[in-house]
Design a protein around this motif. Structure first.
Motif, PDB file in Angstrom:
ATOM      1  N   ARG A 148      33.591  37.887  28.051  1.00  0.00           N
ATOM      2  CA  ARG A 148      34.821  37.398  28.682  1.00  0.00           C
ATOM      3  C   ARG A 148      35.633  38.551  29.264  1.00  0.00           C
ATOM      4  NH1 ARG A 148      36.939  32.251  26.337  1.00  0.00           N
ATOM      5  NH2 ARG A 148      35.253  31.260  25.190  1.00  0.00           N
ATOM      6  N   MET A 149      35.826  39.597  28.465  1.00  0.00           N
ATOM      7  CA  MET A 149      36.597  40.733  28.949  1.00  0.00           C
ATOM      8  C   MET A 149      35.848  41.488  30.035  1.00  0.00           C
ATOM      9  SD  MET A 149      39.650  41.250  27.975  1.00  0.00           S
ATOM     10  CE  MET A 149      39.731  42.962  28.462  1.00  0.00           C
ATOM     11  N   GLY A 150      34.552  41.648  29.873  1.00  0.00           N
ATOM     12  CA  GLY A 150      33.771  42.337  30.889  1.00  0.00           C
ATOM     13  C   GLY A 150      33.855  41.648  32.230  1.00  0.00           C
ATOM     14  N   GLN A 151      33.789  40.330  32.230  1.00  0.00           N
ATOM     15  CA  GLN A 151      33.885  39.575  33.481  1.00  0.00           C
ATOM     16  C   GLN A 151      35.268  39.731  34.118  1.00  0.00           C
ATOM     17  OE1 GLN A 151      31.320  37.508  35.119  1.00  0.00           O
ATOM     18  NE2 GLN A 151      30.291  39.034  33.846  1.00  0.00           N
ATOM     19  N   ALA A 152      36.310  39.732  33.290  1.00  0.00           N
ATOM     20  CA  ALA A 152      37.661  39.927  33.821  1.00  0.00           C
ATOM     21  C   ALA A 152      37.809  41.319  34.421  1.00  0.00           C
ATOM     22  CB  ALA A 152      38.696  39.709  32.722  1.00  0.00           C
ATOM     23  N   LEU A 153      37.246  42.329  33.759  1.00  0.00           N
ATOM     24  CA  LEU A 153      37.308  43.694  34.283  1.00  0.00           C
ATOM     25  C   LEU A 153      36.575  43.808  35.613  1.00  0.00           C
ATOM     26  CD1 LEU A 153      36.681  45.604  30.947  1.00  0.00           C
ATOM     27  CD2 LEU A 153      38.708  45.876  32.386  1.00  0.00           C
ATOM     28  N   LEU A 154      35.402  43.214  35.711  1.00  0.00           N
ATOM     29  CA  LEU A 154      34.651  43.255  36.964  1.00  0.00           C
ATOM     30  C   LEU A 154      35.443  42.613  38.103  1.00  0.00           C
ATOM     31  CD1 LEU A 154      31.038  42.344  35.758  1.00  0.00           C
ATOM     32  CD2 LEU A 154      31.791  44.534  36.692  1.00  0.00           C
ATOM     33  N   ARG A 155      36.056  41.480  37.807  1.00  0.00           N
ATOM     34  CA  ARG A 155      36.806  40.774  38.850  1.00  0.00           C
ATOM     35  C   ARG A 155      38.030  41.568  39.296  1.00  0.00           C
ATOM     36  NH1 ARG A 155      40.901  37.629  37.861  1.00  0.00           N
ATOM     37  NH2 ARG A 155      40.221  37.225  35.705  1.00  0.00           N
ATOM     38  N   LEU A 156      38.808  42.072  38.337  1.00  0.00           N
ATOM     39  CA  LEU A 156      40.036  42.780  38.693  1.00  0.00           C
ATOM     40  C   LEU A 156      39.737  44.110  39.382  1.00  0.00           C
ATOM     41  CD1 LEU A 156      42.203  42.074  35.529  1.00  0.00           C
ATOM     42  CD2 LEU A 156      42.408  41.032  37.789  1.00  0.00           C
ATOM     43  N   ALA A 157      38.707  44.809  38.902  1.00  0.00           N
ATOM     44  CA  ALA A 157      38.333  46.057  39.564  1.00  0.00           C
ATOM     45  C   ALA A 157      37.867  45.789  40.988  1.00  0.00           C
ATOM     46  CB  ALA A 157      37.245  46.771  38.772  1.00  0.00           C
ATOM     47  N   GLY A 158      37.149  44.674  41.179  1.00  0.00           N
ATOM     48  CA  GLY A 158      36.678  44.320  42.513  1.00  0.00           C
ATOM     49  C   GLY A 158      37.796  43.954  43.472  1.00  0.00           C
ATOM     50  N   GLU A 159      38.932  43.540  42.907  1.00  0.00           N
ATOM     51  CA  GLU A 159      40.077  43.175  43.751  1.00  0.00           C
ATOM     52  C   GLU A 159      40.875  44.401  44.198  1.00  0.00           C
ATOM     53  OE1 GLU A 159      42.278  40.449  41.357  1.00  0.00           O
ATOM     54  OE2 GLU A 159      40.827  38.805  41.601  1.00  0.00           O
ATOM     55  N   ALA A 160      40.574  45.572  43.640  1.00  0.00           N
ATOM     56  CA  ALA A 160      41.292  46.797  44.020  1.00  0.00           C
ATOM     57  C   ALA A 160      40.280  47.919  44.246  1.00  0.00           C
ATOM     58  CB  ALA A 160      42.294  47.185  42.933  1.00  0.00           C
ATOM     59  N   PRO A 161      39.436  47.794  45.287  1.00  0.00           N
ATOM     60  CA  PRO A 161      38.371  48.784  45.503  1.00  0.00           C
ATOM     61  C   PRO A 161      38.897  50.182  45.807  1.00  0.00           C
ATOM     62  CG  PRO A 161      38.579  47.317  47.401  1.00  0.00           C
ATOM     63  CD  PRO A 161      39.430  46.739  46.312  1.00  0.00           C
ATOM     64  N   GLY A 162      40.144  50.283  46.231  1.00  0.00           N
ATOM     65  CA  GLY A 162      40.713  51.598  46.479  1.00  0.00           C
ATOM     66  C   GLY A 162      41.039  52.357  45.214  1.00  0.00           C
ATOM     67  N   ARG A 163      41.154  51.629  44.092  1.00  0.00           N
ATOM     68  CA  ARG A 163      41.496  52.262  42.807  1.00  0.00           C
ATOM     69  C   ARG A 163      40.296  52.389  41.891  1.00  0.00           C
ATOM     70  NH1 ARG A 163      46.320  49.892  39.616  1.00  0.00           N
ATOM     71  NH2 ARG A 163      45.979  51.906  38.562  1.00  0.00           N
ATOM     72  N   TRP A 164      39.364  51.389  41.963  1.00  0.00           N
ATOM     73  CA  TRP A 164      38.269  51.340  41.006  1.00  0.00           C
ATOM     74  C   TRP A 164      36.944  51.157  41.725  1.00  0.00           C
ATOM     75  CZ3 TRP A 164      40.970  52.468  36.880  1.00  0.00           C
ATOM     76  CH2 TRP A 164      42.269  51.958  36.742  1.00  0.00           C
ATOM     77  N   GLN A 165      35.940  51.844  41.236  1.00  0.00           N
ATOM     78  CA  GLN A 165      34.573  51.637  41.712  1.00  0.00           C
ATOM     79  C   GLN A 165      33.679  51.437  40.494  1.00  0.00           C
ATOM     80  OE1 GLN A 165      32.731  54.970  43.653  1.00  0.00           O
ATOM     81  NE2 GLN A 165      30.821  53.879  44.043  1.00  0.00           N
ATOM     82  N   VAL A 166      33.205  50.224  40.296  1.00  0.00           N
ATOM     83  CA  VAL A 166      32.322  49.943  39.167  1.00  0.00           C
ATOM     84  C   VAL A 166      30.924  50.438  39.530  1.00  0.00           C
ATOM     85  CG1 VAL A 166      31.312  48.179  37.690  1.00  0.00           C
ATOM     86  CG2 VAL A 166      33.687  47.959  38.445  1.00  0.00           C
ATOM     87  N   VAL A 167      30.509  51.518  38.890  1.00  0.00           N
ATOM     88  CA  VAL A 167      29.199  52.099  39.198  1.00  0.00           C
ATOM     89  C   VAL A 167      28.122  51.571  38.264  1.00  0.00           C
ATOM     90  CG1 VAL A 167      30.187  54.197  40.183  1.00  0.00           C
ATOM     91  CG2 VAL A 167      29.646  54.118  37.733  1.00  0.00           C
ATOM     92  N   ALA A 168      28.517  50.992  37.124  1.00  0.00           N
ATOM     93  CA  ALA A 168      27.544  50.428  36.193  1.00  0.00           C
ATOM     94  C   ALA A 168      28.203  49.324  35.385  1.00  0.00           C
ATOM     95  CB  ALA A 168      26.994  51.507  35.252  1.00  0.00           C
ATOM     96  N   ALA A 169      27.553  48.170  35.350  1.00  0.00           N
ATOM     97  CA  ALA A 169      27.994  47.043  34.533  1.00  0.00           C
ATOM     98  C   ALA A 169      26.862  46.759  33.561  1.00  0.00           C
ATOM     99  CB  ALA A 169      28.285  45.827  35.412  1.00  0.00           C
ATOM    100  N   VAL A 170      27.062  47.111  32.301  1.00  0.00           N
ATOM    101  CA  VAL A 170      25.982  47.097  31.316  1.00  0.00           C
ATOM    102  C   VAL A 170      26.056  45.835  30.473  1.00  0.00           C
ATOM    103  CG1 VAL A 170      24.878  48.375  29.448  1.00  0.00           C
ATOM    104  CG2 VAL A 170      26.083  49.615  31.258  1.00  0.00           C
ATOM    105  N   THR A 171      24.917  45.139  30.363  1.00  0.00           N
ATOM    106  CA  THR A 171      24.833  43.899  29.596  1.00  0.00           C
ATOM    107  C   THR A 171      23.707  44.003  28.566  1.00  0.00           C
ATOM    108  OG1 THR A 171      23.230  42.827  31.069  1.00  0.00           O
ATOM    109  CG2 THR A 171      25.561  42.640  31.663  1.00  0.00           C
ATOM    110  N   ARG A 172      23.795  43.163  27.531  1.00  0.00           N
ATOM    111  CA  ARG A 172      22.749  43.180  26.500  1.00  0.00           C
ATOM    112  C   ARG A 172      21.405  42.750  27.072  1.00  0.00           C
ATOM    113  NH1 ARG A 172      24.366  39.656  21.549  1.00  0.00           N
ATOM    114  NH2 ARG A 172      25.431  38.449  23.160  1.00  0.00           N
ATOM    115  N   ARG A 173      21.412  41.715  27.877  1.00  0.00           N
ATOM    116  CA  ARG A 173      20.172  41.217  28.457  1.00  0.00           C
ATOM    117  C   ARG A 173      19.889  41.949  29.754  1.00  0.00           C
ATOM    118  NH1 ARG A 173      21.077  35.006  29.180  1.00  0.00           N
ATOM    119  NH2 ARG A 173      19.068  35.218  30.216  1.00  0.00           N
ATOM    120  N   PRO A 174      18.612  42.226  30.043  1.00  0.00           N
ATOM    121  CA  PRO A 174      18.273  42.856  31.316  1.00  0.00           C
ATOM    122  C   PRO A 174      18.793  42.016  32.479  1.00  0.00           C
ATOM    123  CG  PRO A 174      16.387  42.860  29.843  1.00  0.00           C
ATOM    124  CD  PRO A 174      17.442  42.004  29.194  1.00  0.00           C
TER     125      PRO A 174
END
Length: 241
Positions: free
Chosen positions: A15-41
């Protein structure tokens, strides 16, 4: 900041990971998600390409400026090791930790900037401050902490309740705990001090998980460029750590 902060999100499918991905994606000038790591491949999750990695691929993740971890207790060790190896800050909100894992956090903080918090809400950081002050001002009063969360939350009492209890203890109180799991409650914490003929109640209610994601991103920004050490949300907010 001239360039966006490069962020690794550990526990990206939660839940938190998904919220972080969404909010970071809404501010590309501040955040660049270079890796989103999940338990499942990623292939098993129907994800093709992009920054997604399975937990087994964590050691090979691309370069990042700060990692944000909202995973399960068993996932904390690998991301701690990665951040220490790369000398990168870590923000972690993983709860339900054992004593050995807490000691591992303290050890890692001697080498990298590290902030572990049970709750990343700015309002809860203020509540934590107020609880300690109230406990000092109300010696001998009963102290009870009641926390309510959604039915899927596993640990009880919540990490936030235990953190608030630690603050009450520093103020001289002896907190007792009660936990409720119902519906889709994001998070509610009541700290009650009861004396003869009166009581004081301090309450924080979260209605959106975004407040925690915003706080974690703010913490990540605040840690970047700092010296090694164990930091806190209260410290970043009030400047005492």
């Amino acid at each position: 900041m001239d360039n966006p902060l490069r962020v690794l999100i550990h526990g990206a499918s939660g839940r938190m990971g998904q919220a972080l991905l969404r909010l970071a994606g809404e501010a590309p000038g501040r955040w660049q998600v270079v890796a989103a790591v999940t338990r499942r491949p990623p292939a098993q999750r129907g994800v093709d390409g992009g920054p997604f990695f399975g937990s087994a691929e964590l050691p090979g993740a691309p370069a990042f400026d700060v990692a944000i971890d909202f995973s399960l207790p068993e996932g904390l060790g690998p991301v701690l090791e990665l951040c220490v190896a790369r000398r990168c800050p870590l923000v972690s909100g993983t709860t339900g930790l054992e004593d050995g894992q807490r000691q591992a956090i303290k050890a890692a903080a001697t080498q990298v900037p590290l902030l572990w918090a049970s709750n990343f809400s700015i309002g809860v950081a203020v509540l934590d401050e107020l609880v300690e002050r109230a406990a000092r001002a109300l010696p001998g009063w009963d102290c009870d902490i009641v926390e309510s969360h959604h039915v899927h939350k596993k640990d009880a009492p919540s990490g936030t309740a235990l953190t608030l209890g630690d603050s009450a203890g520093r103020g001289g109180a002896e907190p007792r705990y009660a936990s409720l799991r119902a519906g889709d409650i994001v998070g509610e914490h009541l700290v009650q001090f009861a004396g003869q003929g009166e009581r004081v109640e301090l309450v924080h209610r979260a209605t959106s998980r975004d407040i925690f994601a915003h706080g974690a991103l703010q913490a990540a920004s605040g840690l970047h460029g700092r010296d090694a050490g164990l930091y806190s949300m209260r410290g970043l907010l009030f400047g005492d750590s």
